[in-house]
Design a protein around this motif. Sequence first.
Motif, mmCIF file in Angstrom:
data_model
loop_
_atom_site.group_PDB
_atom_site.id
_atom_site.type_symbol
_atom_site.label_atom_id
_atom_site.label_comp_id
_atom_site.label_asym_id
_atom_site.label_seq_id
_atom_site.Cartn_x
_atom_site.Cartn_y
_atom_site.Cartn_z
ATOM 1 N N TYR A 114 0.830 -1.200 0.000
ATOM 2 C CA TYR A 114 0.000 0.000 0.000
ATOM 3 C C TYR A 114 0.869 1.256 0.000
ATOM 4 N N ILE A 115 0.604 2.124 -0.964
ATOM 5 C CA ILE A 115 1.281 3.410 -1.047
ATOM 6 C C ILE A 115 0.241 4.519 -0.894
ATOM 7 N N SER A 116 0.473 5.415 0.052
ATOM 8 C CA SER A 116 -0.434 6.536 0.274
ATOM 9 C C SER A 116 0.100 7.786 -0.421
ATOM 10 N N LYS A 117 -0.770 8.441 -1.181
ATOM 11 C CA LYS A 117 -0.376 9.647 -1.896
ATOM 12 C C LYS A 117 -0.510 10.897 -1.033
ATOM 13 N N VAL A 118 -1.153 10.756 0.110
ATOM 14 C CA VAL A 118 -1.320 11.891 1.026
ATOM 15 C C VAL A 118 -0.816 11.495 2.408
ATOM 16 N N LYS A 119 -0.324 12.477 3.130
ATOM 17 C CA LYS A 119 0.165 12.215 4.478
ATOM 18 C C LYS A 119 -1.005 12.146 5.450
ATOM 19 N N THR A 120 -1.052 11.071 6.232
ATOM 20 C CA THR A 120 -2.096 10.932 7.249
ATOM 21 C C THR A 120 -1.492 10.344 8.513
ATOM 22 N N PRO A 121 -1.827 10.880 9.676
ATOM 23 C CA PRO A 121 -1.250 10.369 10.920
ATOM 24 C C PRO A 121 -1.805 9.006 11.329
ATOM 25 N N PHE A 122 -2.894 8.571 10.689
ATOM 26 C CA PHE A 122 -3.538 7.327 11.098
ATOM 27 C C PHE A 122 -3.007 6.099 10.368
ATOM 28 N N ASP A 123 -2.362 6.269 9.229
ATOM 29 C CA ASP A 123 -1.964 5.130 8.408
ATOM 30 C C ASP A 123 -0.470 5.035 8.158
ATOM 31 N N TYR A 124 0.330 5.821 8.873
ATOM 32 C CA TYR A 124 1.763 5.847 8.559
ATOM 33 C C TYR A 124 2.455 4.524 8.874
ATOM 34 N N GLU A 125 1.871 3.699 9.728
ATOM 35 C CA GLU A 125 2.453 2.394 10.025
ATOM 36 C C GLU A 125 1.896 1.298 9.118
ATOM 37 N N LYS A 126 0.936 1.662 8.260
ATOM 38 C CA LYS A 126 0.272 0.659 7.424
ATOM 39 C C LYS A 126 0.371 0.974 5.935
ATOM 40 N N SER A 127 1.097 2.006 5.576
ATOM 41 C CA SER A 127 1.300 2.332 4.164
ATOM 42 C C SER A 127 2.556 3.187 4.032
ATOM 43 N N TYR A 128 3.065 3.252 2.806
ATOM 44 C CA TYR A 128 4.265 4.036 2.512
ATOM 45 C C TYR A 128 3.834 5.359 1.911
ATOM 46 N N GLU A 234 6.581 -1.029 6.149
ATOM 47 C CA GLU A 234 5.264 -0.720 6.701
ATOM 48 C C GLU A 234 4.124 -0.798 5.687
ATOM 49 N N GLY A 235 4.444 -0.723 4.394
ATOM 50 C CA GLY A 235 3.390 -0.799 3.382
ATOM 51 C C GLY A 235 3.034 -2.214 2.967
ATOM 52 N N LEU A 236 3.758 -3.208 3.470
ATOM 53 C CA LEU A 236 3.605 -4.584 2.979
ATOM 54 C C LEU A 236 2.736 -5.439 3.900
ATOM 55 N N PHE A 237 1.771 -6.129 3.289
ATOM 56 C CA PHE A 237 0.886 -7.041 4.006
ATOM 57 C C PHE A 237 0.891 -8.406 3.328
ATOM 58 N N LEU A 238 1.078 -9.460 4.103
ATOM 59 C CA LEU A 238 0.759 -10.793 3.629
ATOM 60 C C LEU A 238 -0.762 -10.868 3.657
ATOM 61 N N HIS A 239 -1.380 -10.976 2.482
ATOM 62 C CA HIS A 239 -2.825 -10.776 2.371
ATOM 63 C C HIS A 239 -3.623 -12.071 2.442
ATOM 64 N N LYS A 240 -3.133 -13.123 1.777
ATOM 65 C CA LYS A 240 -3.931 -14.369 1.732
ATOM 66 C C LYS A 240 -3.014 -15.562 1.485
ATOM 67 N N ILE A 241 -3.324 -16.672 2.149
ATOM 68 C CA ILE A 241 -2.650 -17.938 1.954
ATOM 69 C C ILE A 241 -3.692 -18.943 1.458
#
Length: 247
Positions: A114-128, A234-241
């Motif tokens: 996940y890459i975020s195009k806008v800066k947000t304080p809520f998702d900085y640990e879950k996207s780049y 921080e942007g990487l998730f193992l999504h499905k197995i």
Amino acid sequence: MARYFVELNYKGTDFHGWQVQPNAVTVQETLEKAFSLILREDVKIIGCGRTDTGVHAQQFFAHYDSENLSIPLEKLCYKLNSLLPKSIAIQRIFEVQNKTHARFDATSRTYKYYISKVKTPFDYEKSYFYPFALDLQKMNEASQLLMKYEDFTSFSKLHTDVKTNICQIRDAHWKENDELLIFTITADRFLRNMVRAIVGTLLEVGKNKCTVRDFQDIILAKDRARAGSSAPPEGLFLHKIAYPFIN
């Protein structure tokens, strides 16, 4: 002795990856301590794969063997979730055949970046956070090349203990969703640091610092030094197995 599968998810921010290692807090170690305490026996947890420091898992499977049949699995799940940190959640536990293996029986793995195009304080640990213009069409053209090759040495961490760098990639594409860019990739297996290295190189394509033909040449070179820098974890998730016995 019975074998059980555990379906869980975790936020990787607080962990040094999945696998047990000295002087570091890992997901595997945290789970083994919790299971051993509740089941009152030494429990070894085998995961479906590894995730690096800071990488998350929306879906993860593991297995363990136990002689304790006295605790109902639903109650065990509740007890574990009460004991484990907020960053790990057990979704279900179910019995499987004794030879079923969380790692070797998986037929495919899907990661999302996940890459975020806008800066947000809520998702900085879950996207780049990456506010620069990108050519998504060229990035998708380059992504399609991944399915034409099998050797991904150029995107593998150096000096690992794997016997082969051969992977069968079945899908790789970018999608724009509001302020997010999402890269999805599915394969039978992945090398250490592979997805982050691919994403980092595809960003070079998107910035027009690397052509689609250059990206192809990087794959063929089988040389990690030719590829781009790895994207942050921080942007990487193992999504499905995927398993043949789980819908």
